[in-house]
Design a protein around this motif. Structure first.
Motif, PDB file in Angstrom:
ATOM      1  N   GLN A  56      -9.315  10.830  13.603  1.00  0.00           N
ATOM      2  CA  GLN A  56      -8.283  10.070  12.897  1.00  0.00           C
ATOM      3  C   GLN A  56      -6.923  10.393  13.500  1.00  0.00           C
TER       4      GLN A  56
ATOM      5  N   TYR B 167      -3.484  16.074   9.722  1.00  0.00           N
ATOM      6  CA  TYR B 167      -4.349  16.639  10.755  1.00  0.00           C
ATOM      7  C   TYR B 167      -3.509  17.129  11.943  1.00  0.00           C
TER       8      TYR B 167
ATOM      9  N   ASP C 216     -12.709  14.568   7.223  1.00  0.00           N
ATOM     10  CA  ASP C 216     -12.360  15.368   6.057  1.00  0.00           C
ATOM     11  C   ASP C 216     -13.168  16.667   6.023  1.00  0.00           C
TER      12      ASP C 216
ATOM     13  N   ASN D  13      -4.181   8.943  13.543  1.00  0.00           N
ATOM     14  CA  ASN D  13      -2.985   8.549  12.795  1.00  0.00           C
ATOM     15  C   ASN D  13      -2.816   9.321  11.490  1.00  0.00           C
ATOM     16  N   SER D  14      -3.416  10.485  11.394  1.00  0.00           N
ATOM     17  CA  SER D  14      -3.299  11.320  10.202  1.00  0.00           C
ATOM     18  C   SER D  14      -2.253  12.407  10.421  1.00  0.00           C
TER      19      SER D  14
ATOM     20  N   CYS E 109     -10.554  16.645  14.064  1.00  0.00           N
ATOM     21  CA  CYS E 109      -9.920  15.768  13.068  1.00  0.00           C
ATOM     22  C   CYS E 109      -8.988  14.760  13.741  1.00  0.00           C
TER      23      CYS E 109
ATOM     24  N   TYR F  94     -11.791  18.956   8.614  1.00  0.00           N
ATOM     25  CA  TYR F  94     -10.510  19.491   8.132  1.00  0.00           C
ATOM     26  C   TYR F  94     -10.724  20.716   7.246  1.00  0.00           C
TER      27      TYR F  94
END
Length: 160
Positions: free
Chosen positions: A75, A81, A46, A77-78, A71, A49
């Motif tokens: 992560q 992002y 975060d 699977n975001s 990012c 980001y």
């Protein structure tokens, strides 16, 4: 009184969330509270980001892309992002030389498609694909039919 306000201003800025700074148009300051946070915790996606968003808003797409890469690695699977990595790469591609553009275009397409795969209701990512498909030449992945298909999906998700 002015001296007190001047001395407190940096502390007040740091106390605000990056999201609230973005809402009031303080893009340059939005990454400020996030950078030390990321320095302390290299797994804080975060924070990475928000640094990326601040850099993107300042027209530093390549630097922003580096932060969005972090990012995505933290992560994978975001959808947001992946979307923002695609956005930064797309802006970078617009400024790149003709030899580099096809490679960047493929990455833009991949990131937008990945975002849609992860979250089919993510309208911004679908809108990114509409723009990509309608602007890119066919040999780079562009397709008016694919753009129309994405626009149709967007209209199903939101009548506006």
């Amino acid at each position: 009184m002015r001296i007190v306000v001047a001395l407190l201003a940096p502390a007040l800025l740091a106390a605000q969330s990056p999201d609230s700074l973005f809402r009031i148009g303080k893009f340059d300051d939005a990454g400020v509270p996030a950078e030390p946070r990321f320095s302390k915790n290299k797994t804080d996606a975060d924070a990475a980001y928000w640094v990326g968003r601040a850099l993107f808003s300042l027209g530093k797409e390549s630097d922003a892309g580096d932060w969005f890469e972090k990012c995505v690695k933290l992560q994978p699977n975001s959808a947001p992002y992946h979307f923002w990595l695609g956005q930064a790469t797309g802006r970078e591609a617009q400024k790149a030389n003709k030899l580099r553009q096809p490679f960047l275009a493929k990455k833009v397409q991949h990131e937008f498609e990945k975002a849609v795969d992860l979250d089919p209701k993510y309208i911004d990512a679908r809108d990114g694909l509409v723009g990509f498909y309608s602007q890119a030449p066919g040999f780079m992945g562009g397709s008016i039919e694919k753009a129309k298909q994405q626009a149709g999906e967007i209209s199903k998700l939101s009548p506006y």
